[in-house]
Design a protein around this motif. Structure first.
Motif, PDB file in Angstrom:
ATOM      1  N   GLU A 135       7.470  -4.247  -3.658  1.00 46.39           N
ATOM      2  CA  GLU A 135       7.668  -4.929  -4.940  1.00 46.39           C
ATOM      3  C   GLU A 135       8.263  -3.947  -5.940  1.00 46.39           C
ATOM      4  N   GLU A 136       9.305  -4.391  -6.634  1.00 46.78           N
ATOM      5  CA  GLU A 136       9.878  -3.555  -7.689  1.00 46.78           C
ATOM      6  C   GLU A 136       8.999  -3.669  -8.932  1.00 46.78           C
ATOM      7  N   LEU A 137       8.577  -2.523  -9.454  1.00 47.20           N
ATOM      8  CA  LEU A 137       7.702  -2.542 -10.625  1.00 47.20           C
ATOM      9  C   LEU A 137       8.497  -3.030 -11.831  1.00 47.20           C
ATOM     10  N   GLY A 138       7.866  -3.779 -12.665  1.00 46.38           N
ATOM     11  CA  GLY A 138       8.559  -4.288 -13.854  1.00 46.38           C
ATOM     12  C   GLY A 138       9.150  -5.655 -13.604  1.00 46.38           C
ATOM     13  N   THR A 139       9.996  -5.788 -12.565  1.00 43.95           N
ATOM     14  CA  THR A 139      10.626  -7.087 -12.302  1.00 43.95           C
ATOM     15  C   THR A 139       9.774  -7.959 -11.382  1.00 43.95           C
ATOM     16  N   GLY A 140       8.959  -7.332 -10.544  1.00 42.98           N
ATOM     17  CA  GLY A 140       8.150  -8.093  -9.587  1.00 42.98           C
ATOM     18  C   GLY A 140       8.951  -8.612  -8.405  1.00 42.98           C
ATOM     19  N   VAL A 141      10.231  -8.195  -8.304  1.00 48.27           N
ATOM     20  CA  VAL A 141      11.076  -8.673  -7.192  1.00 48.27           C
ATOM     21  C   VAL A 141      10.540  -8.118  -5.872  1.00 48.27           C
ATOM     22  N   LEU A 142      10.402  -9.013  -4.888  1.00 49.34           N
ATOM     23  CA  LEU A 142       9.861  -8.619  -3.584  1.00 49.34           C
ATOM     24  C   LEU A 142      10.992  -8.468  -2.572  1.00 49.34           C
ATOM     25  N   ARG A 143      10.840  -7.459  -1.681  1.00 54.29           N
ATOM     26  CA  ARG A 143      11.787  -7.297  -0.570  1.00 54.29           C
ATOM     27  C   ARG A 143      10.989  -7.114   0.700  1.00 54.29           C
ATOM     28  N   THR A 144      11.513  -7.650   1.780  1.00 56.44           N
ATOM     29  CA  THR A 144      10.827  -7.503   3.068  1.00 56.44           C
ATOM     30  C   THR A 144      11.663  -6.591   3.958  1.00 56.44           C
ATOM     31  N   LEU A 145      11.032  -5.538   4.465  1.00 55.87           N
ATOM     32  CA  LEU A 145      11.723  -4.560   5.312  1.00 55.87           C
ATOM     33  C   LEU A 145      11.187  -4.657   6.735  1.00 55.87           C
ATOM     34  N   ASP A 146      12.096  -4.539   7.718  1.00 55.77           N
ATOM     35  CA  ASP A 146      11.621  -4.381   9.098  1.00 55.77           C
ATOM     36  C   ASP A 146      10.832  -3.082   9.159  1.00 55.77           C
ATOM     37  N   ASN A 147       9.740  -3.102   9.896  1.00 58.32           N
ATOM     38  CA  ASN A 147       8.910  -1.896   9.854  1.00 58.32           C
ATOM     39  C   ASN A 147       8.025  -1.765  11.092  1.00 58.32           C
ATOM     40  N   ASP A 148       7.984  -0.520  11.605  1.00 56.28           N
ATOM     41  CA  ASP A 148       7.062  -0.216  12.705  1.00 56.28           C
ATOM     42  C   ASP A 148       5.864   0.609  12.234  1.00 56.28           C
ATOM     43  N   TRP A 149       6.133   1.542  11.285  1.00 55.09           N
ATOM     44  CA  TRP A 149       5.083   2.471  10.851  1.00 55.09           C
ATOM     45  C   TRP A 149       5.163   2.700   9.350  1.00 55.09           C
ATOM     46  N   VAL A 150       4.007   2.932   8.745  1.00 51.44           N
ATOM     47  CA  VAL A 150       3.949   3.333   7.333  1.00 51.44           C
ATOM     48  C   VAL A 150       3.224   4.676   7.270  1.00 51.44           C
ATOM     49  N   LEU A 151       3.911   5.664   6.726  1.00 50.03           N
ATOM     50  CA  LEU A 151       3.245   6.949   6.468  1.00 50.03           C
ATOM     51  C   LEU A 151       2.927   6.980   4.978  1.00 50.03           C
ATOM     52  N   ALA A 152       1.674   6.748   4.648  1.00 46.63           N
ATOM     53  CA  ALA A 152       1.267   6.681   3.238  1.00 46.63           C
ATOM     54  C   ALA A 152       0.872   8.079   2.780  1.00 46.63           C
ATOM     55  N   MET A 153       1.848   8.785   2.233  1.00 50.54           N
ATOM     56  CA  MET A 153       1.608  10.156   1.759  1.00 50.54           C
ATOM     57  C   MET A 153       1.205  10.084   0.290  1.00 50.54           C
ATOM     58  N   THR A 154       0.088   9.385   0.069  1.00 53.90           N
ATOM     59  CA  THR A 154      -0.333   9.018  -1.282  1.00 53.90           C
ATOM     60  C   THR A 154      -1.448   9.922  -1.801  1.00 53.90           C
ATOM     61  N   GLY A 155      -1.651  11.019  -1.135  1.00 51.75           N
ATOM     62  CA  GLY A 155      -2.597  12.005  -1.642  1.00 51.75           C
ATOM     63  C   GLY A 155      -4.008  11.824  -1.099  1.00 51.75           C
ATOM     64  N   TYR A 156      -4.852  12.723  -1.507  1.00 53.30           N
ATOM     65  CA  TYR A 156      -6.230  12.788  -1.020  1.00 53.30           C
ATOM     66  C   TYR A 156      -7.140  12.998  -2.225  1.00 53.30           C
ATOM     67  N   VAL A 157      -8.378  12.573  -2.096  1.00 52.78           N
ATOM     68  CA  VAL A 157      -9.298  12.690  -3.240  1.00 52.78           C
ATOM     69  C   VAL A 157     -10.552  13.445  -2.803  1.00 52.78           C
ATOM     70  N   PRO A 158     -11.182  14.185  -3.716  1.00 49.49           N
ATOM     71  CA  PRO A 158     -12.405  14.892  -3.328  1.00 49.49           C
ATOM     72  C   PRO A 158     -13.484  13.905  -2.891  1.00 49.49           C
ATOM     73  N   ASP A 159     -14.360  14.378  -2.034  1.00 54.33           N
ATOM     74  CA  ASP A 159     -15.441  13.538  -1.509  1.00 54.33           C
ATOM     75  C   ASP A 159     -16.552  13.476  -2.560  1.00 54.33           C
ATOM     76  N   THR A 160     -16.309  12.699  -3.639  1.00 54.03           N
ATOM     77  CA  THR A 160     -17.289  12.677  -4.733  1.00 54.03           C
ATOM     78  C   THR A 160     -18.635  12.069  -4.321  1.00 54.03           C
ATOM     79  N   PRO A 161     -18.676  11.061  -3.428  1.00 49.99           N
ATOM     80  CA  PRO A 161     -20.008  10.565  -3.026  1.00 49.99           C
ATOM     81  C   PRO A 161     -20.884  11.675  -2.445  1.00 49.99           C
ATOM     82  N   PHE A 162     -20.253  12.621  -1.727  1.00 47.10           N
ATOM     83  CA  PHE A 162     -21.026  13.737  -1.164  1.00 47.10           C
ATOM     84  C   PHE A 162     -21.640  14.562  -2.296  1.00 47.10           C
TER      85      PHE A 162
END
Ligand SMILES: Cc1cc2nc3c(=O)[nH]c(=O)nc-3n(C[C@H](O)[C@H](O)[C@H](O)COP(=O)(O)OP(=O)(O)OC[C@H]3O[C@@H](n4cnc5c(N)ncnc54)[C@H](O)[C@@H]3O)c2cc1C
Length: 287
Positions: free
Chosen positions: A238-265
């Protein structure tokens, strides 16, 4: 059960935990490190061909020189170096022993652990250091289909993705490294990022490479886009702001979206954590 208390129990044998172990050793303290994996387990799990952005002098511990073949250390050089350091200082590490609970207060903590073989152990310690890093708790894609096995938060090797449609999510070092390496090994890579440019912290020697690949269209970049849905053979963005959606052919998603500290621990130990910043309550004078 160890009856004689440790002066210091250190949870995590990454670079920070090892650094504490060196200081404790130099002060003659009875100190034990625990790691749920091997020494520097998180770094073992970094991409196989990682070159760190920190120079070797920045990664040195205990004054032990770290010399590398190039200007920057490879993952393999760093893994070897930290093992040498642990051996050199004679640091005691209980590998493959996860700390599952810590109870009590200074100077009487009870540290409960579980070994790889399911054996439960406990130790008394006057002080406890938590050096668990953040690599084991990825920031997940909270979208429909985000839990599918094709959505991965760890990039290890590019060769799995040859002749595959791959979406790499993110705009930092992990995303750019993954996008470039996979594209070089024959993946059809699309980069999806929330912002309108790559992060400022992208390694300066990588930046021209990724900029050229994007400019020539080898790696299309969808700026100001987010993954809205993951399907078995497609990804909806989805394009932010416009909300326009696009569909891509896809086999894999590598979500390199970061890591967070283990706060529950941490909170389970009674440590207060700022819910907005994730920073634990600490003494600014000694931190
Ligand atoms: C690809 C990549 C490249 C990076 N490059 C750099 C760089 O160039 N320079 C830099 O400064 N940083 C870099 N980083 C960040 C780097 O990983 C950290 O700076 C460093 O590893 C932090 O060390 P640490 O000891 O705090 O945590 P970690 O290295 O994450 O070590 C934490 C350890 O705690 C263990 N652990 C966790 N929970 C428990 C438990 N309950 N019981 C027992 N053990 C437990 C884990 O197994 C792990 O071994 C990079 C990160 C990535 C992913």
């Amino acid at each position: 059960m160890i009856t004689e208390p440790l002066d210091l129990a250190v949870v995590g044998a990454g670079p920070c935990g090892i650094s504490v172990g060196i200081a404790a050793r130099q002060l003659g303290l009875r100190c034990l490190l625990f790691d749920k994996g091997a020494v520097t387990q998180a770094m073992i799990e970094h991409p196989t061909y990682t070159t760190y952005f920190s120079g070797p002098e920045k990664l040195e511990l205990g004054g032990v020189p770290f010399t590398t073949a190039g200007d920057k250390p490879s993952r393999r050089e760093a893994l070897r170096y930290y093992r040498k350091v642990v051996g050199f200082f004679g640091i005691s590490v209980r590998q493959y022993e996860e700390v599952v609970e810590v109870h009590g207060h200074h100077p009487d903590f009870l540290v409960r652990t579980r070994t790889l073989h399911g054996e439960s152990r406990q130790y008394r310690a006057r002080n406890v250091v938590i050096a668990t890093g953040y690599y084991h708790t990825p920031r997940r894609l909270e979208v429909p289909g985000g839990e599918l096995p094709k959505v991965q938060h760890y990039f290890k090797e590019p060769f799995f993705y040859f002749d595959q449609d791959l979406v790499v999510v993110g705009g930092g070092n992990s995303a750019t490294d993954a996008a470039l390496t996979c594209w070089r090994e024959g993946a059809r890579v699309t980069l999806v990022h929330l912002l309108d440019d790559l992060d400022k912290g992208v390694k300066p020697w990588v930046r021209p490479d990724i900029d050229h690949r994007i400019a020539e269209g080898s790696i299309p970049a969808l700026w100001r886009h987010r993954v809205a849905e993951v399907r078995p053979r497609q990804v909806v963005v989805e394009e932010l702001g416009t909300g326009v959606l696009r569909t891509l052919d896809n086999d894999w998603v590598l979500a390199m979206t970061g890591y967070v500290p283990d706060t529950p621990f941490l909170t389970a130990l009674g440590v207060q954590v700022d819910p907005h910043t994730g920073i634990p309550t600490h003494d600014p004078g000694t931190m």
